[in-house]
Design a protein around this motif. Structure first.
Motif, PDB file in Angstrom:
ATOM      1  N   LEU A   1     -15.850 -13.501 -11.101  1.00  0.00           N
ATOM      2  CA  LEU A   1     -16.027 -12.100 -10.700  1.00  0.00           C
ATOM      3  C   LEU A   1     -16.077 -11.970  -9.177  1.00  0.00           C
ATOM      4  O   LEU A   1     -16.465 -12.902  -8.478  1.00  0.00           O
ATOM      5  CB  LEU A   1     -17.335 -11.547 -11.279  1.00  0.00           C
ATOM      6  N   ASP A   2     -15.670 -10.810  -8.704  1.00  0.00           N
ATOM      7  CA  ASP A   2     -15.730 -10.539  -7.264  1.00  0.00           C
ATOM      8  C   ASP A   2     -17.025  -9.853  -6.867  1.00  0.00           C
ATOM      9  O   ASP A   2     -17.449  -9.926  -5.721  1.00  0.00           O
ATOM     10  CB  ASP A   2     -14.555  -9.655  -6.847  1.00  0.00           C
ATOM     11  N   ILE A   3     -17.592  -9.125  -7.824  1.00  0.00           N
ATOM     12  CA  ILE A   3     -18.788  -8.332  -7.508  1.00  0.00           C
ATOM     13  C   ILE A   3     -19.812  -8.515  -8.626  1.00  0.00           C
ATOM     14  O   ILE A   3     -19.450  -8.457  -9.802  1.00  0.00           O
ATOM     15  CB  ILE A   3     -18.448  -6.825  -7.423  1.00  0.00           C
ATOM     16  N   VAL A   4     -21.047  -8.767  -8.271  1.00  0.00           N
ATOM     17  CA  VAL A   4     -22.121  -8.724  -9.272  1.00  0.00           C
ATOM     18  C   VAL A   4     -23.187  -7.763  -8.760  1.00  0.00           C
ATOM     19  O   VAL A   4     -23.794  -7.988  -7.713  1.00  0.00           O
ATOM     20  CB  VAL A   4     -22.736 -10.114  -9.531  1.00  0.00           C
ATOM     21  N   TYR A   5     -23.388  -6.675  -9.483  1.00  0.00           N
ATOM     22  CA  TYR A   5     -24.383  -5.677  -9.087  1.00  0.00           C
ATOM     23  C   TYR A   5     -25.752  -6.063  -9.617  1.00  0.00           C
ATOM     24  O   TYR A   5     -25.875  -6.495 -10.762  1.00  0.00           O
ATOM     25  CB  TYR A   5     -24.047  -4.304  -9.679  1.00  0.00           C
TER      26      TYR A   5
ATOM     27  N   LEU B   1     -23.036 -16.149 -12.629  1.00  0.00           N
ATOM     28  CA  LEU B   1     -22.173 -15.196 -13.324  1.00  0.00           C
ATOM     29  C   LEU B   1     -20.832 -15.068 -12.613  1.00  0.00           C
ATOM     30  O   LEU B   1     -19.768 -15.108 -13.240  1.00  0.00           O
ATOM     31  CB  LEU B   1     -22.873 -13.831 -13.390  1.00  0.00           C
ATOM     32  N   ALA B   2     -20.889 -14.935 -11.284  1.00  0.00           N
ATOM     33  CA  ALA B   2     -19.648 -14.764 -10.523  1.00  0.00           C
ATOM     34  C   ALA B   2     -18.745 -15.976 -10.669  1.00  0.00           C
ATOM     35  O   ALA B   2     -17.531 -15.850 -10.833  1.00  0.00           O
ATOM     36  CB  ALA B   2     -19.971 -14.524  -9.057  1.00  0.00           C
ATOM     37  N   ARG B   3     -19.362 -17.147 -10.659  1.00  0.00           N
ATOM     38  CA  ARG B   3     -18.547 -18.361 -10.734  1.00  0.00           C
ATOM     39  C   ARG B   3     -18.008 -18.586 -12.132  1.00  0.00           C
ATOM     40  O   ARG B   3     -16.848 -18.938 -12.314  1.00  0.00           O
ATOM     41  CB  ARG B   3     -19.386 -19.568 -10.317  1.00  0.00           C
TER      42      ARG B   3
ATOM     43  N   PHE C   1     -12.879  -3.993  -7.970  1.00  0.00           N
ATOM     44  CA  PHE C   1     -12.610  -5.397  -8.260  1.00  0.00           C
ATOM     45  C   PHE C   1     -13.403  -5.829  -9.501  1.00  0.00           C
ATOM     46  O   PHE C   1     -14.365  -5.169  -9.874  1.00  0.00           O
ATOM     47  CB  PHE C   1     -13.013  -6.272  -7.056  1.00  0.00           C
ATOM     48  N   PRO C   2     -12.998  -6.944 -10.115  1.00  0.00           N
ATOM     49  CA  PRO C   2     -13.721  -7.420 -11.311  1.00  0.00           C
ATOM     50  C   PRO C   2     -15.209  -7.566 -11.021  1.00  0.00           C
ATOM     51  O   PRO C   2     -15.583  -8.177 -10.018  1.00  0.00           O
ATOM     52  CB  PRO C   2     -13.091  -8.791 -11.584  1.00  0.00           C
TER      53      PRO C   2
ATOM     54  N   ALA D   1     -27.740   1.044  -9.097  1.00  0.00           N
ATOM     55  CA  ALA D   1     -27.411  -0.183  -8.373  1.00  0.00           C
ATOM     56  C   ALA D   1     -27.535   0.121  -6.889  1.00  0.00           C
ATOM     57  O   ALA D   1     -26.821   0.965  -6.369  1.00  0.00           O
ATOM     58  CB  ALA D   1     -25.995  -0.635  -8.709  1.00  0.00           C
ATOM     59  N   GLY D   2     -28.479  -0.534  -6.240  1.00  0.00           N
ATOM     60  CA  GLY D   2     -28.696  -0.270  -4.816  1.00  0.00           C
ATOM     61  C   GLY D   2     -27.884  -1.249  -3.988  1.00  0.00           C
ATOM     62  O   GLY D   2     -26.718  -1.513  -4.279  1.00  0.00           O
ATOM     63  N   ASP D   3     -28.511  -1.819  -2.982  1.00  0.00           N
ATOM     64  CA  ASP D   3     -27.766  -2.720  -2.111  1.00  0.00           C
ATOM     65  C   ASP D   3     -28.092  -4.180  -2.374  1.00  0.00           C
ATOM     66  O   ASP D   3     -27.938  -5.028  -1.510  1.00  0.00           O
ATOM     67  CB  ASP D   3     -28.010  -2.345  -0.649  1.00  0.00           C
ATOM     68  N   PHE D   4     -28.574  -4.468  -3.575  1.00  0.00           N
ATOM     69  CA  PHE D   4     -28.769  -5.865  -3.984  1.00  0.00           C
ATOM     70  C   PHE D   4     -27.562  -6.247  -4.827  1.00  0.00           C
ATOM     71  O   PHE D   4     -27.439  -5.811  -5.972  1.00  0.00           O
ATOM     72  CB  PHE D   4     -30.062  -5.981  -4.791  1.00  0.00           C
ATOM     73  N   ARG D   5     -26.660  -7.020  -4.246  1.00  0.00           N
ATOM     74  CA  ARG D   5     -25.447  -7.377  -4.987  1.00  0.00           C
ATOM     75  C   ARG D   5     -24.795  -8.609  -4.375  1.00  0.00           C
ATOM     76  O   ARG D   5     -25.088  -8.971  -3.244  1.00  0.00           O
ATOM     77  CB  ARG D   5     -24.460  -6.221  -4.987  1.00  0.00           C
ATOM     78  N   LEU D   6     -23.938  -9.207  -5.170  1.00  0.00           N
ATOM     79  CA  LEU D   6     -23.172 -10.352  -4.677  1.00  0.00           C
ATOM     80  C   LEU D   6     -21.716  -9.924  -4.525  1.00  0.00           C
ATOM     81  O   LEU D   6     -21.176  -9.211  -5.359  1.00  0.00           O
ATOM     82  CB  LEU D   6     -23.283 -11.517  -5.665  1.00  0.00           C
ATOM     83  N   LEU D   7     -21.098 -10.351  -3.432  1.00  0.00           N
ATOM     84  CA  LEU D   7     -19.694 -10.054  -3.187  1.00  0.00           C
ATOM     85  C   LEU D   7     -18.956 -11.362  -2.916  1.00  0.00           C
ATOM     86  O   LEU D   7     -19.511 -12.266  -2.291  1.00  0.00           O
ATOM     87  CB  LEU D   7     -19.544  -9.147  -1.959  1.00  0.00           C
TER      88      LEU D   7
END
Ligand code: UDP
Ligand code: MG
Length: 337
Positions: A121-125, A115-117, A194-195, A161-167
């Motif tokens: 996106l900068d952040i995926v929750y 998704l990010a690529r 950020f996006p 949204a906890g602490d499982f995310r992509l930055l």
């Protein structure tokens, strides 16, 4: 050795505290996912001063899994501190943070990365749309927490949204540049604005071991969350002070009237009520002020959030795996503020 900085596409930061029971299962599942991704990766296991065999298990795993990087903190600093250490030291172009207990499915990392690529996106929750495996108490406290946070930190904070995310690397660097002493990432990351995108999943049961979030740590997280994003509690103090003042004024009028009417009796009841009321209001306001003064104090001390004891990327020789000795709780001002 893990891959070098230029090559690493993905860092997976896993904070862990006394997770010996779940680690082998976690490593197996995570590795299957990451090896299948076809990108260079490192797994940054941040051992948050565990007192069990977590360190030994990690060293054992690393023998057959060169991408596993072990960072050991000198003492237990808490989930967010461990996360901070991981974020600061990770090198990947994308950084995923995930709990060690498999409540967040590692398989989702692929979706996050895709998704990010694809959407830049900068952040995926990772958003939990089903928490039925959590205890009733956990769900209730989490519900209150997220409602409160959305109120004070804005609606950008995704629900559940906890602490499982992509930055992205840009996001991680932005977070690293913030001078926060007690970062609460689930609020700070949305605050960046950020996006971003989301992937949803249903929260699984802890794969093994017990929760490492007792009520004291939950309260600490909530206090850090509120005081780092809102001065609203101070305003409560102001309103209470105003209300107390108004009531006192009314009482003064009543006292004067009673005095002139000559019906003053030894006024034990009214005196006690007034004293108690004012005392209560003052104490409450003092407490609230103290919360913020404590934070200012801690910020002015500028103490680090974590202490690195060992980083396998810097020193590949295995670390001594004797469990750390349980330390007495550090003094509350520096530890909790
Ligand atoms: N954790 C940590 N340091 C602590 C407490 C917890 O690194 O002082 C880690 C823990 O090992 C896990 C994650 O934070 O990987 C979330 O903790 P846990 O699963 O116990 O919390 P819960 O899911 O019960 O809220
Ligand atoms: Mg958990």
């Amino acid at each position: 050795m893990s891959t070098t900085a230029e090559e690493t596409t993905l860092s997976v930061v896993v904070p862990m505290y006394n997770e010996e029971a779940v680690l082998p299962i976690m490593a197996e599942r995570l590795r299957k996912v990451l090896d299948g991704l076809d990108v260079s990766y490192e797994v940054v296991a941040v051992d948050d001063g565990s007192t069990d065999a977590t360190a030994a298990v990690l060293v054992g795993l690393r023998r057959y899994w060169p991408q596993l990087r072990i960072i050991r903190l000198r003492r237990n600093g808490g989930h967010q501190a461990a996360l901070t250490a991981g974020l600061h030291r990770s090198t990947g172009a994308f950084v995923v943070s995930i709990d060690a207990d498999l409540q967040d499915p590692p398989e989702l990392i692929k979706d996050m990365l895709d998704l990010a690529r694809s959407q830049n996106l900068d952040i995926v929750y990772g958003v939990r749309d089903d928490r039925s495996t959590d205890t009733v108490f956990k769900r209730w406290t989490a519900g209150v927490y997220y409602r409160m946070m959305r109120r004070i930190a804005g609606n950008r904070v995704p629900h559940n949204a906890g602490d499982f995310r992509l930055l992205s690397r840009v996001t991680v660097d932005a977070l690293r540049a913030l001078p926060e002493q007690q970062p609460v990432y689930r609020l700070l990351v949305p605050w960046l604005g950020f996006p971003s995108g989301t992937v949803t999943y249903s929260r699984e049961r802890r794969a093994a071991g017990e929760t490492k979030y007792p009520l004291t740590k939950m309260v600490r997280l909530a206090a850090d969350s509120v005081t780092s994003f809102s001065a609203a509690p101070l305003r409560i103090a102001t309103w209470l002070g105003l209300a107390g003042f108004a009531i006192c004024m009314a009482l003064v009028v009543w006292v004067l009237v009673a005095y002139f009417l000559g019906v003053t009796v030894p006024g034990w009841a009214s005196l006690s009520v007034v004293l108690l009321f004012l005392g209560a209001v003052q104490l409450l306001c003092l407490g609230l002020l103290g919360e913020y003064v404590g934070r200012i104090f801690a910020a002015s001390q500028g103490r680090p959030t974590f202490f690195i004891a060992y980083d396998s990327a810097e020193d590949p020789t295995p670390l001594p795996t004797a469990p750390l000795q349980r330390q007495p709780e550090p003094d509350p001002v520096s530890a909790t503020r």
